[in-house]
Design an enzyme around this catalytic site. Sequence first.
Site, PDB file in Angstrom:
ATOM      1  N   ASP A  48      34.465  42.681  51.306  1.00  0.00           N
ATOM      2  CA  ASP A  48      34.263  41.320  51.830  1.00  0.00           C
ATOM      3  C   ASP A  48      32.905  41.215  52.517  1.00  0.00           C
ATOM      4  OD1 ASP A  48      36.701  39.016  52.468  1.00  0.00           O
ATOM      5  OD2 ASP A  48      34.747  38.736  53.426  1.00  0.00           O
ATOM      6  N   ASP A  74      27.624  41.025  50.357  1.00  0.00           N
ATOM      7  CA  ASP A  74      27.741  39.860  49.483  1.00  0.00           C
ATOM      8  C   ASP A  74      27.966  40.337  48.042  1.00  0.00           C
ATOM      9  OD1 ASP A  74      27.388  37.640  47.864  1.00  0.00           O
ATOM     10  OD2 ASP A  74      25.732  36.827  49.072  1.00  0.00           O
ATOM     11  N   ASN A 101      39.023  38.334  43.740  1.00  0.00           N
ATOM     12  CA  ASN A 101      39.647  37.235  44.485  1.00  0.00           C
ATOM     13  C   ASN A 101      38.663  36.431  45.345  1.00  0.00           C
ATOM     14  OD1 ASN A 101      41.984  35.927  46.145  1.00  0.00           O
ATOM     15  ND2 ASN A 101      40.734  37.027  47.638  1.00  0.00           N
ATOM     16  N   TYR A 167      32.822  23.955  41.394  1.00  0.00           N
ATOM     17  CA  TYR A 167      34.022  24.811  41.529  1.00  0.00           C
ATOM     18  C   TYR A 167      34.888  24.702  40.277  1.00  0.00           C
ATOM     19  CZ  TYR A 167      38.128  26.839  43.977  1.00  0.00           C
ATOM     20  OH  TYR A 167      39.204  27.616  44.359  1.00  0.00           O
ATOM     21  N   LYS A 171      35.742  27.935  37.985  1.00  0.00           N
ATOM     22  CA  LYS A 171      37.107  28.432  37.796  1.00  0.00           C
ATOM     23  C   LYS A 171      37.542  28.309  36.327  1.00  0.00           C
ATOM     24  CE  LYS A 171      38.004  29.806  42.048  1.00  0.00           C
ATOM     25  NZ  LYS A 171      38.261  31.200  42.402  1.00  0.00           N
TER      26      LYS A 171
HETATM   27  N1  LIG Z   1      43.439  28.441  49.451  1.00  0.00           N
HETATM   28  C1  LIG Z   1      43.605  27.679  48.387  1.00  0.00           C
HETATM   29  O1  LIG Z   1      44.169  26.584  48.472  1.00  0.00           O
HETATM   30  C2  LIG Z   1      43.113  28.143  47.045  1.00  0.00           C
HETATM   31  C3  LIG Z   1      43.503  27.424  45.902  1.00  0.00           C
HETATM   32  C4  LIG Z   1      43.043  27.843  44.663  1.00  0.00           C
HETATM   33  C5  LIG Z   1      42.248  28.956  44.550  1.00  0.00           C
HETATM   34  N2  LIG Z   1      41.877  29.645  45.671  1.00  0.00           N
HETATM   35  C6  LIG Z   1      41.026  30.816  45.509  1.00  0.00           C
HETATM   36  O2  LIG Z   1      41.592  31.903  46.204  1.00  0.00           O
HETATM   37  C7  LIG Z   1      40.579  32.859  46.475  1.00  0.00           C
HETATM   38  C8  LIG Z   1      40.730  33.355  47.899  1.00  0.00           C
HETATM   39  O3  LIG Z   1      40.474  32.287  48.776  1.00  0.00           O
HETATM   40  P1  LIG Z   1      41.300  32.033  50.110  1.00  0.00           P
HETATM   41  O4  LIG Z   1      41.918  30.698  49.971  1.00  0.00           O
HETATM   42  O5  LIG Z   1      42.111  33.202  50.457  1.00  0.00           O
HETATM   43  O6  LIG Z   1      40.076  31.825  51.135  1.00  0.00           O
HETATM   44  P2  LIG Z   1      39.577  32.625  52.428  1.00  0.00           P
HETATM   45  O7  LIG Z   1      38.342  31.916  52.844  1.00  0.00           O
HETATM   46  O8  LIG Z   1      40.693  32.780  53.402  1.00  0.00           O
HETATM   47  O9  LIG Z   1      39.217  34.060  51.851  1.00  0.00           O
HETATM   48  C9  LIG Z   1      38.090  34.251  51.016  1.00  0.00           C
HETATM   49  C10 LIG Z   1      37.405  35.544  51.401  1.00  0.00           C
HETATM   50  O10 LIG Z   1      36.332  35.766  50.479  1.00  0.00           O
HETATM   51  C11 LIG Z   1      35.219  36.232  51.223  1.00  0.00           C
HETATM   52  N3  LIG Z   1      33.982  35.915  50.511  1.00  0.00           N
HETATM   53  C12 LIG Z   1      33.482  34.696  50.225  1.00  0.00           C
HETATM   54  N4  LIG Z   1      32.304  34.818  49.593  1.00  0.00           N
HETATM   55  C13 LIG Z   1      32.055  36.149  49.481  1.00  0.00           C
HETATM   56  C14 LIG Z   1      30.991  36.905  48.942  1.00  0.00           C
HETATM   57  N5  LIG Z   1      29.917  36.322  48.388  1.00  0.00           N
HETATM   58  N6  LIG Z   1      31.061  38.254  49.001  1.00  0.00           N
HETATM   59  C15 LIG Z   1      32.121  38.858  49.598  1.00  0.00           C
HETATM   60  N7  LIG Z   1      33.162  38.195  50.121  1.00  0.00           N
HETATM   61  C16 LIG Z   1      33.120  36.852  50.073  1.00  0.00           C
HETATM   62  C17 LIG Z   1      35.307  35.506  52.549  1.00  0.00           C
HETATM   63  O11 LIG Z   1      34.554  36.167  53.565  1.00  0.00           O
HETATM   64  C18 LIG Z   1      36.811  35.498  52.816  1.00  0.00           C
HETATM   65  O12 LIG Z   1      37.215  36.633  53.553  1.00  0.00           O
HETATM   66  C19 LIG Z   1      39.260  32.172  46.148  1.00  0.00           C
HETATM   67  O13 LIG Z   1      38.781  32.614  44.889  1.00  0.00           O
HETATM   68  C20 LIG Z   1      39.633  30.704  46.073  1.00  0.00           C
HETATM   69  O14 LIG Z   1      38.772  29.980  45.236  1.00  0.00           O
HETATM   70  C21 LIG Z   1      42.301  29.260  46.909  1.00  0.00           C
END
Ligand SMILES: NC(=O)c1ccc[n+]([C@@H]2O[C@H](COP(=O)([O-])OP(=O)(O)OC[C@H]3O[C@@H](n4cnc5c(N)ncnc54)[C@H](O)[C@@H]3O)[C@@H](O)[C@H]2O)c1
Length: 264
Positions: A48, A74, A101, A167, A171
């Site tokens: 992360d 990153d 993820n 986005y 996706k």
């Molecule tokens: N929460 C929702 O409603 C939802 C719905 C559909 C899809 N998603 C997808 O689920 C996945 C996880 O998201 P989440 O909802 O748990 O969000 P979140 O923000 O809680 O977790 C995402 C994590 O990814 C890390 N991150 C972001 N960019 C990064 C990078 N460049 N390098 C390393 N780490 C990075 C962040 O620091 C964070 O810890 C994502 O791909 C998101 O698109 C989420």
Amino acid sequence: MTETHGTDLPDATGLAGRSVVVTGAASGIGRATALRFALAGARVLVADLDADGAADAVEEIGGTGGTALAVTGDLSEQAVVDRVVASAVETFGGLDVLVNNAGIMDRMSALGETADEEWERVLRVNLTAPFLLTRAALPHMLAAGRGSVVFTASEAGLRGGAAGAAYTAAKHGVTGLVKNLAVTYRAQGIRANAVAPGPTSTGIRVDAAPDAQGPPLIGGLIGATIGRLGSADEQAAAIVFLASDAASFVNGAVLPVDDGWSAV
Ligand SMILES: NC(=O)c1ccc[n+]([C@@H]2O[C@H](COP(=O)([O-])OP(=O)(O)OC[C@H]3O[C@@H](n4cnc5c(N)ncnc54)[C@H](O)[C@@H]3O)[C@@H](O)[C@H]2O)c1
């Protein structure tokens, strides 16, 4: 036919002792996923951008008796990707499961109002980083003759009105990558699948432009159209299933985990 009896059922996950990389594991879906893998006996690399959150996740896993280590940076940068894969291989002796993820939202911008920086960052983190990670992991999986890659796609990878242009495109790209990977490497023992989460309670933020012409924020649609908000752990359960041997015949699937939103 083999008989099985209640609690004597053998562990069908095959995850004990496996080497697993989970990206975005400092928060939300990734963190819940890392914890579930560790509880199944896997050794987990938490990757992360957020160093404090990653350290917290490692501590939480350690507190349950699990094994984890953090690599921060990153993931859209090749050098960080290389460090993640090398650390998993050196520390755990291989790389069996990769969960792509980590992701960020766009600003819910319509295509016509999407700035270059928004487009490039969202595509870079959500699509290019999973590509870089998977490309780096593949030689280790091919050498072992097995591997499982799970992607966190999105409802926005299935439909056109769940996010802004960047986005949605990223996706949809993820779901295409999953299917191509699944078909290309199935003869070599590698499976690729994705979850397509509906709205889930996590740390993700939508920094929407105030005058964005893209689709309305989905928060207002929760209820009849979308159903309820999911938990990170409900997404994690599906991800761990897809990664495990319990899903040995599941390949190229994009599984909606969305309380039926995609069925409406
Ligand atoms: N929460 C929702 O409603 C939802 C719905 C559909 C899809 N998603 C997808 O689920 C996945 C996880 O998201 P989440 O909802 O748990 O969000 P979140 O923000 O809680 O977790 C995402 C994590 O990814 C890390 N991150 C972001 N960019 C990064 C990078 N460049 N390098 C390393 N780490 C990075 C962040 O620091 C964070 O810890 C994502 O791909 C998101 O698109 C989420």
